[in-house]
Design a protein around this motif. Sequence first.
Motif, short mmCIF file in Angstrom:
data_model
loop_
_atom_site.label_atom_id
_atom_site.label_comp_id
_atom_site.label_asym_id
_atom_site.label_seq_id
_atom_site.Cartn_x
_atom_site.Cartn_y
_atom_site.Cartn_z
N GLU A 61 0.80 -1.23 0.00
CA GLU A 61 0.00 0.00 0.00
C GLU A 61 0.84 1.28 0.00
O GLU A 61 0.32 2.35 0.31
CB GLU A 61 -0.99 0.02 1.17
CG GLU A 61 -1.97 -1.13 1.14
CD GLU A 61 -2.99 -1.08 2.26
OE1 GLU A 61 -3.78 -0.12 2.26
OE2 GLU A 61 -2.96 -1.99 3.11
N SER A 62 2.12 1.18 -0.33
CA SER A 62 2.95 2.39 -0.36
C SER A 62 2.71 3.18 -1.64
O SER A 62 2.14 2.69 -2.61
CB SER A 62 4.43 2.04 -0.19
OG SER A 62 4.88 1.26 -1.27
N GLU A 63 3.18 4.41 -1.63
CA GLU A 63 2.99 5.31 -2.76
C GLU A 63 4.06 5.09 -3.82
O GLU A 63 5.20 4.77 -3.50
CB GLU A 63 3.05 6.77 -2.27
CG GLU A 63 2.70 7.77 -3.34
CD GLU A 63 2.68 9.21 -2.83
OE1 GLU A 63 3.74 9.87 -2.88
OE2 GLU A 63 1.61 9.65 -2.39
N PHE A 64 3.66 5.26 -5.06
CA PHE A 64 4.61 5.28 -6.18
C PHE A 64 4.36 6.57 -6.95
O PHE A 64 3.30 7.21 -6.80
CB PHE A 64 4.46 4.05 -7.08
CG PHE A 64 3.11 3.93 -7.74
CD1 PHE A 64 2.84 4.58 -8.94
CD2 PHE A 64 2.11 3.17 -7.17
CE1 PHE A 64 1.60 4.48 -9.55
CE2 PHE A 64 0.86 3.06 -7.77
CZ PHE A 64 0.61 3.72 -8.96
N SER A 65 5.35 6.97 -7.77
CA SER A 65 5.18 8.19 -8.55
C SER A 65 6.03 8.14 -9.81
O SER A 65 6.96 7.34 -9.92
CB SER A 65 5.56 9.42 -7.72
OG SER A 65 6.94 9.41 -7.43
N VAL A 86 -5.52 1.39 -10.84
CA VAL A 86 -5.12 2.18 -9.68
C VAL A 86 -5.58 3.62 -9.87
O VAL A 86 -5.41 4.20 -10.93
CB VAL A 86 -3.58 2.15 -9.50
CG1 VAL A 86 -3.14 3.06 -8.39
CG2 VAL A 86 -3.10 0.73 -9.25
N ILE A 88 -5.18 7.49 -9.48
CA ILE A 88 -3.99 8.33 -9.43
C ILE A 88 -4.38 9.77 -9.16
O ILE A 88 -5.52 10.18 -9.38
CB ILE A 88 -3.18 8.25 -10.74
CG1 ILE A 88 -4.05 8.63 -11.94
CG2 ILE A 88 -2.56 6.88 -10.92
CD1 ILE A 88 -3.28 8.82 -13.24
N THR A 89 -3.41 10.53 -8.66
CA THR A 89 -3.55 11.98 -8.55
C THR A 89 -2.46 12.60 -9.40
O THR A 89 -1.38 12.03 -9.55
CB THR A 89 -3.42 12.46 -7.09
OG1 THR A 89 -2.13 12.09 -6.60
CG2 THR A 89 -4.50 11.88 -6.21
N THR A 90 -2.76 13.74 -9.99
CA THR A 90 -1.79 14.42 -10.84
C THR A 90 -1.65 15.87 -10.41
O THR A 90 -2.60 16.48 -9.90
CB THR A 90 -2.22 14.39 -12.32
OG1 THR A 90 -3.49 15.00 -12.45
CG2 THR A 90 -2.28 12.97 -12.85
N ARG A 100 0.93 10.39 -8.98
CA ARG A 100 1.10 9.57 -7.78
C ARG A 100 -0.05 8.57 -7.66
O ARG A 100 -1.17 8.86 -8.05
CB ARG A 100 1.11 10.46 -6.54
CG ARG A 100 2.35 11.31 -6.41
CD ARG A 100 2.32 12.12 -5.11
NE ARG A 100 3.56 12.83 -4.92
CZ ARG A 100 3.85 13.99 -5.50
NH1 ARG A 100 2.99 14.57 -6.29
NH2 ARG A 100 5.01 14.58 -5.27
N GLY A 101 0.27 7.44 -7.08
CA GLY A 101 -0.73 6.41 -6.81
C GLY A 101 -0.26 5.55 -5.65
O GLY A 101 0.85 5.71 -5.17
N LYS A 102 -1.13 4.65 -5.20
CA LYS A 102 -0.77 3.72 -4.12
C LYS A 102 -0.90 2.29 -4.61
O LYS A 102 -1.80 1.97 -5.39
CB LYS A 102 -1.67 3.93 -2.91
CG LYS A 102 -1.33 5.17 -2.12
CD LYS A 102 -2.00 5.15 -0.79
CE LYS A 102 -1.43 6.28 0.03
NZ LYS A 102 -1.79 6.19 1.43
#
Length: 138
Positions: A61-65, A86, A88-90, A100-102
Amino acid sequence: MKKPILLSAVLFLSINAVNATEHHSGHGGGGMGGNSSTAGSCLKPRLSTFLPAHMATAAPESEFSFRAFNVDKPEQIFVTVKNIPVEITTEFKDPYYQVRGKLPASLSATAARINIKVTAKSPHCEAENGWLIKIAEK
């Protein structure tokens, strides 16, 4: 006899120069690509700065970017992790989108590919990329 040959050569080169100019006139126009009204002109999206790094171990559940360059709208960006869509936020940071996403909660103690697809009206303006990470146990 030499004048007709020379004239033909000059005429041939001039026609080729005009054709080349017409053919290449629509490429690369506009800073973000796709903004031009000319059909077929775009800059292919470029994806970079993948975090965590390729083959790194990440917590469940960690964040990736990553960064997405030459994208008109963030709605064109789709991300899956191990074929799971997934959210995402931009954030636009000229000249790119920071995305970014989790990692999905259902994934632990496995390896997974974070797969990115950027869609467009023309297939020549689309991109797909991604990277592999290891997800630790919960």
